[in-house]
Structure formats: structure tokens, C-alpha cells
Design an enzyme around this catalytic site. Structure first.
Site, PDB file in Angstrom:
ATOM      1  NE  ARG A 101     -16.695   2.192   2.543  1.00 40.58           N
ATOM      2  CZ  ARG A 101     -15.454   2.703   2.632  1.00 40.58           C
ATOM      3  NH1 ARG A 101     -15.279   4.012   2.756  1.00 40.58           N
ATOM      4  NH2 ARG A 101     -14.401   1.914   2.585  1.00 40.58           N
ATOM      5  CD  GLN A 131      -7.695  -1.381   4.020  1.00 39.59           C
ATOM      6  OE1 GLN A 131      -8.382  -0.559   3.431  1.00 39.59           O
ATOM      7  NE2 GLN A 131      -6.385  -1.461   3.827  1.00 39.59           N
ATOM      8  CG  ASP A 225      -8.838   3.094  10.963  1.00 35.25           C
ATOM      9  OD1 ASP A 225      -8.761   3.946  10.043  1.00 35.25           O
ATOM     10  OD2 ASP A 225      -9.910   2.531  11.285  1.00 35.25           O
ATOM     11  NE  ARG A 294      -9.102  -2.063   0.181  1.00 32.45           N
ATOM     12  CZ  ARG A 294     -10.136  -1.273   0.508  1.00 32.45           C
ATOM     13  NH1 ARG A 294      -9.926  -0.045   0.947  1.00 32.45           N
ATOM     14  NH2 ARG A 294     -11.384  -1.718   0.465  1.00 32.45           N
TER      15      ARG A 294
END
Ligand code: CP
Ligand code: NVA
Length: 313
Positions: A101, A131, A225, A294
Site C-alpha cells: 500500500r 477492496q 467513501d 476483505r
């Protein structure tokens, strides 16, 4: 064979079907492939914060019998001038996969290029492929496999999540909508164009709108989001909050959706900003199931990527 999972757009429909099937198996029996990574290690390197993706990745590796090695952004010699190529070569010597990430998509691509092991994108400024697998597993659990006549709507900032939403919806042959303010906070035009190309092949439909009410009408899913993503400049906050305010997922907006609609959010959430508490904590919200997936989906990605079973498109 596709070694890495760098971008959502790299996944073929067959890859997604295989990953969702295996994920559903892992949701029922997390220890189904308990020795798949026995005596192996997976590096998880993150230069941005994470709650879900880190926990999902570490527990997924553990459930496959392997050892996760979590590395914070400031802990590698990369920060002191060692090259990405040399870092990739070293990690490849010790580990069976690298989950990463960070900010720049180009850095993840370069890690993939110079690694001999699978490199998995766990969020960049441009994309969030892992995701979307959790999201589509949740969508499939809710509505089944047939998405015809359904509308899947993302509202808010035209960020990494909006890109992944458009692209995965296109791969799945769905009618996907992204509604954002026009201008600075619209999704990247290249991503939209690429999603349109994928949709033309899959039978999907892409709509990019600026009106939240038109977007929400008869939708099966409203997704949102955060409005300030990791790395977004604080100097833009006030202007961004003003521009995005009409795109907040309110009870009124939910009232325009289809009777069996659900609310989704990748989390973390800011109640009172992008979503009302009554919606995210209400009966249509599937956020907890989505968050748990997830782990099941990252477990499936690790399982298939480590066996060289992703085909790519
Ligand atoms: N949805 C998601 O990626 O959450 P984290 O940032 O907590 O990993
Ligand atoms: N758009 C958000 C997603 C967090 C999971 C961010 O990049 O911070």
C-alpha cells in the site's frame, strides 16, 4: 499467467469468478487451505495507514499457514535511497508474495516488474483492487449472480475507490454509475475511458454523472467513501467539503433507491460527512459483512496468485 495484481483493470472476468468462488469457500471455512503457504512468508509493506487491509492481509496469510511480515513505510532502506528494484529483489528472495500500500501507482508497478514473486496492490492513489473483490462478494451474496436491470452507484469523491468501482463494475458487465462534482473531484478521464472499453466487451454500462438524485434513483447499491483520502492536501479540505456536500448519502437519497437496495462503504467512515449515521448504522447497511470479506478475498488472491493461477486479460 498474470504474476501480480497491480490494477483492477488487469483482472479478467474469469479471474474475478475464480477469486469470488474461492473467497466464498474461505468465508465458510477459513482453514480450507491451511497449508497453502506453510513455512512461507508474505511481506506486507505499507507507507499509508490501514486498519482493515492490514488485519485482513495478516490474518489471511495466517489462515493459509504462512507468516506475515508487516513492514511500515519508514522501516525499509528504501527511505534512505535504496532502489525499488533492489528492494524488490531482496523481498523476492525471502518471501512468497508482497502486499503493498503506497501513494504512487508507478511504485507498485515497479515493485511488480522487479519482483519474482506476486505483488498485490493494497491501495494506491489511483486504485484499490482488493477492496472491490470484497465489495463484489458482498454484492453477490446480497443479489446473486444476475445483475441485469440493477444499477450500482458510487457517490462522492472521484478518487481511487471511484476508479476501482467503475472498472470492476465494467468487468462484471454491470450498470455502474459514479456521481461526483464536475472538475477537480471527478474521476480520471483515462480510467473512465478504460472502463468504457471493458464495458463494451462485457455488456456493462458506465455512467459518470454530476447529479446525486438522478444517480440514486432506483439504484440497487449506494456506495461512498471518505471525502479526504490519505495524502489529499489539507489546503483543499474546506472547498472539497462544500463541493461534495450534495453527494452525502442521506436517508432522503436512500429513499430514492430500489426497495431492496443496500448501502456500502469501504471504511473508514466519517458519519455526518459522506454518510448520515442513520444510513450507515441502519438496516440497509452491509458494511460489517463487506469489511470481513476483505480477509476472505485477500486470502483467495494470495492462494491463487501464489499458485500462478491468475490469467489477466
Ligand atoms: N477499506 C480499507 O482499505 O480500509 P483500511 O484503510 O483500514 O485498510
Ligand atoms: N479513498 C480512501 C480509501 C481508504 C480505504 C483513501 O485513499 O484514503
Amino acid at each position: 499467467m498474470m504474476k501480480d495484481l497491480l490494477r483492477t483493470q488487469d483482472l479478467s472476468r474469469d479471474d474475478v469468478e475464480m477469486l469470488l468462488t474461492t473467497s466464498a469457500d474461505f468465508a465458510v471455512d477459513p482453514l480450507k487451505s491451511r497449508d497453502a503457504l506453510a513455512h512461507k512468508s508474505v511481506a506486507i509493506y505499507m507507507t499509508k495507514p490501514s486498519t482493515r487491509t492490514r488485519l485482513a492481509s495478516e490474518t489471511a496469510v495466517a489462515h493459509l499457514g504462512g507468516t506475515p511480515i508487516f513492514i511500515r513505510g519508514d522501516e525499509l532502506q528504501l527511505g534512505r535511497g535504496e532502489t525499488i528494484a533492489d528492494t524488490a529483489r531482496i523481498i523476492s528472495g525471502y518471501c512468497s508474495a508482497l502486499i503493498v500500500r503506497t501513494f504512487a501507482q508507478a511504485d507498485v508497478n515497479e515493485l511488480g516488474e522487479h519482483s519474482s514473486i506476486p505483488v498485490i496492490n493494497a491501495l494506491t492513489d489511483d486504485d484499490h483492487p482488493t477492496q472491490l473483490l470484497a465489495d463484489w462478494l458482498t454484492i453477490r451474496e446480497t443479489f446473486g449472480k444476475d445483475v441485469s436491470g440493477r444499477k450500482f452507484v458510487y457517490l462522492g469523491d472521484g478518487n481511487n475507490m471511484s476508479h476501482a468501482w467503475l472498472t470492476m463494475g465494467a468487468i462484471m458487465g454491470a450498470h455502474v454509475v459514479v456521481a461526483t462534482p464536475s472538475g477537480s473531484w471527478a474521476p480520471d478521464a483515462h480510467v473512465v475511458a478504460e472502463a468504457e472499453k471493458i464495458a463494451a466487451r462485457s455488456g456493462g454500462r458506465i455512467e459518470v454523472l454530476n447529479d446525486p438524485e438522478i444517480a440514486a434513483k432506483d439504484a440497487s447499491v449506494l456506495y461512498t467513501d471518505v471525502w479526504m483520502s490519505m495524502g489529499d492536501p489539507e489546503s483543499e479540505r474546506a472547498e472539497k467539503m462544500r463541493a461534495l456536500a450534495p453527494f452525502a448519502v442521506t436517508e432522503n437519497l436512500m429513499g430514492l433507491t430500489a426497495p431492496d437496495s443496500i448501502f456500502m462503504h469501504c471504511l473508514p467512515a466519517h458519519r455526518g460527512e459522506e454518510v448520515e449515521a442513520a444510513v450507515i448504522d441502519g438496516p440497509k447497511s452491509v458494511i460489517w459483512r463487506e469489511a470481513l470479506h476483505r480477509r476472505t478475498t485477500i486470502q483467495a488472491i494470495l492462494y491463487h496468485a501464489s499458485r500462478g493461477e491468475l490469467r489477466g486479460n
